[in-house]
Design a protein around this motif. Structure first.
Motif, PDB file in Angstrom:
ATOM      1  N   LEU A   1       0.994  -1.086   0.031  1.00  0.00           N
ATOM      2  CA  LEU A   1      -0.016  -0.014   0.011  1.00  0.00           C
ATOM      3  C   LEU A   1       0.686   1.247   0.029  1.00  0.00           C
ATOM      4  O   LEU A   1       1.837   1.277   0.744  1.00  0.00           O
ATOM      5  CB  LEU A   1      -0.917   0.017   1.292  1.00  0.00           C
ATOM      6  CG  LEU A   1      -1.942  -0.939   1.271  1.00  0.00           C
ATOM      7  CD1 LEU A   1      -2.607  -1.132   2.537  1.00  0.00           C
ATOM      8  CD2 LEU A   1      -3.182  -0.990   0.147  1.00  0.00           C
TER       9      LEU A   1
ATOM     10  N   ASN B   1      -5.892   2.907  -1.325  1.00  0.00           N
ATOM     11  CA  ASN B   1      -6.102   1.583  -1.706  1.00  0.00           C
ATOM     12  C   ASN B   1      -5.452   0.924  -2.708  1.00  0.00           C
ATOM     13  O   ASN B   1      -6.178   0.277  -3.631  1.00  0.00           O
ATOM     14  CB  ASN B   1      -7.356   0.943  -1.422  1.00  0.00           C
ATOM     15  CG  ASN B   1      -7.465  -0.442  -1.370  1.00  0.00           C
ATOM     16  OD1 ASN B   1      -6.549  -1.268  -0.842  1.00  0.00           O
ATOM     17  ND2 ASN B   1      -8.702  -1.156  -1.556  1.00  0.00           N
TER      18      ASN B   1
ATOM     19  N   SER C   1      -1.335   0.483  -4.757  1.00  0.00           N
ATOM     20  CA  SER C   1       0.134   0.455  -4.753  1.00  0.00           C
ATOM     21  C   SER C   1       0.906   1.843  -5.878  1.00  0.00           C
ATOM     22  O   SER C   1       0.319   1.774  -6.705  1.00  0.00           O
ATOM     23  CB  SER C   1       0.572  -1.251  -5.061  1.00  0.00           C
ATOM     24  OG  SER C   1       0.321  -1.424  -6.398  1.00  0.00           O
TER      25      SER C   1
ATOM     26  N   PHE D   1      -5.707   3.036   5.493  1.00  0.00           N
ATOM     27  CA  PHE D   1      -4.783   3.222   4.746  1.00  0.00           C
ATOM     28  C   PHE D   1      -3.940   4.150   4.697  1.00  0.00           C
ATOM     29  O   PHE D   1      -2.917   4.684   3.899  1.00  0.00           O
ATOM     30  CB  PHE D   1      -5.028   2.787   3.220  1.00  0.00           C
ATOM     31  CG  PHE D   1      -6.017   1.610   2.898  1.00  0.00           C
ATOM     32  CD1 PHE D   1      -5.830   0.434   3.580  1.00  0.00           C
ATOM     33  CD2 PHE D   1      -7.284   2.079   2.503  1.00  0.00           C
ATOM     34  CE1 PHE D   1      -6.797  -0.712   3.274  1.00  0.00           C
ATOM     35  CE2 PHE D   1      -8.135   1.159   2.264  1.00  0.00           C
ATOM     36  CZ  PHE D   1      -8.039  -0.267   2.598  1.00  0.00           C
TER      37      PHE D   1
END
Length: 406
Positions: free
Chosen positions: A64, A192, A194, A391
């Motif tokens: 994340l 949420n 990468s 997150f």
């Protein structure tokens, strides 16, 4: 941002201090000393497992883009607390059951392997829990996992090393059950996701796990060399299959990092149940292939079908990285039991029922206690994070400056 989400000074330090004080006092009155017998666990083997759990899982969970500090930092926190808690529970069970004291190296190795269940569960909840919830979940899960193992060892007569390999199953389904009690993030959530940098760090964790997984499967096994041999070949085939299936299932025909990060480990999870008893390496290779297929296809199907229906958000995909390969490994162990006891029909039926019972018990206890734990963690007392703050490292960590695009 509400102050109760920004500052945990009134809860986290005092909870940690309380637990550490309890651990120190109980260690002072420890129920057992260092066993006189020579341990079958060597320090290099323990070191491999320790590296795998701390470095491997720590970096594995950093995919994340705004949760890297928390992924590695909280991973270390729950491991060190969980290991202390696990050793004390083992001592308590040894005292109550009048078992022979184990060597200290064996005890701490058992504890490190046991805490893997908590780390796996954390992957399903990544970014949605605060430190207080994580610490409480760690203590509860360690206690319940040891109780599950005790039932398997005492009433079902499951060997110790085999019951310990249920750590993947227990951790995955406990984490999924807890996750089902938390609100789902918005599909459009920008956090949420990468970045190339976070995926690279996560792949580094995958490589750590891949390299040290043979030690994890063999550290408690009776025939260590056979467990290492079979685990390596299962991992090798699952890695090759992951690359193959990643290309075949991608729309653009390119490798997907998420497939590689999860499926290359599936063979090690599956073969952990029977790696010490598999005679021929081609059997382990077939298990590695099947595990990788289940992992890749599971990630493709479950995220689109099963998870939305059950309202489960599996942050790091522990279901198809550890859960489904663990189910495959448990079923493979039943098949091997039937084959190895083919000429002894009465004993064959008994052993099959024992292994099936141990599998069902582990999954059932994990799901039931995980569901209850999720309900408890969502009480107002524990200040559940709002979905809009999922997150996010900045809730817990100090940043000297806020870099744009972090």
């Amino acid at each position: 941002m509400p102050s109760k989400y920004r500052n945990f000074r009134k809860s986290v330090p005092w909870l940690i201090l309380f637990l550490e004080a309890v651990f120190i006092v109980v260690f002072y009155f420890s129920f057992s000393g260092d066993g006189a017998s020579r341990s079958r666990v060597s320090y290099p083997a323990f070191q491999d497992v320790n590296h795998m759990v701390i470095f491997g899982f720590g970096f594995f969970l950093t995919f994340l883009k705004r949760y890297g500090f928390s992924s590695t930092g909280f991973n270390l926190l729950i491991i060190v607390l969980g290991v202390q808690c696990s050793v004390l529970i083992e001592d308590l069970l040894s005292f109550l059951l009048q078992r022979e004291d184990e060597n200290s190296l064996k005890r701490i190795t058992n504890a490190v392997v046991s805490v893997t269940a908590v780390v796996i569960s954390t992957g399903a909840l990544l970014g949605k829990t605060n430190p207080v919830q994580l610490i409480l979940m760690t203590v509860v899960e360690i206690i319940v996992f040891h109780m599950s193992r005790w039932i398997n060892n005492t009433f079902l007569q499951v060997p110790e090393n085999l019951s310990m390999m249920h750590v993947h199953l227990f951790g995955a389904y406990f984490g999924l059950a807890v996750s089902s009690r938390f609100s789902e993030p918005s599909p459009r959530s920008e956090k949420n996701a990468s970045t190339p940098k976070s995926d690279l760090l996560s792949m580094l964790g995958t490589l750590f796990l891949w390299v040290f997984w043979p030690s994890f499967n063999s550290v408690l096994a009776a025939d260590k060399s056979k467990a290492i041999y079979n685990t390596y070949f299962a991992l090798a085939v699952s890695a090759v299959t992951a690359f193959l299936l990643s290309v075949l299932t991608a729309k653009d025909g390119k490798f997907r990092m998420t497939h590689i990060q999860s499926a290359v480990l599936a063979g090690g999870v599956t073969v952990g149940y029977a790696g010490h008893s598999i005679t021929y390496p081609w059997i382990a290779m077939i298990l590695g292939l099947l595990a990788s297929v289940i992992s890749v296809l599971g990630s493709y199907c479950l995220q689109r079908c099963l998870n939305p229906a059950l309202k489960i958000h599996d942050s790091s995909g522990v279901h198809f990285t550890f859960g489904l390969p663990g189910v495959l490994g448990a079923l493979a162990q039943v098949v091997f039991t039937v084959i190895n006891n083919w000429t002894n029909s009465p004993r064959q039926g008994y052993l099959v029922m024992v292994h099936i019972g141990a599998f069902c018990l582990t999954v059932s206890v994990a799901l039931i206690t995980g569901f209850i734990t999720g309900l408890i963690l969502n009480l107002k007392l524990f200040k559940t994070i709002p979905v809009s703050k999922y997150f996010e490292d900045q809730l817990y960590w100090e940043f000297p400056h806020l870099a744009v695009g972090f």
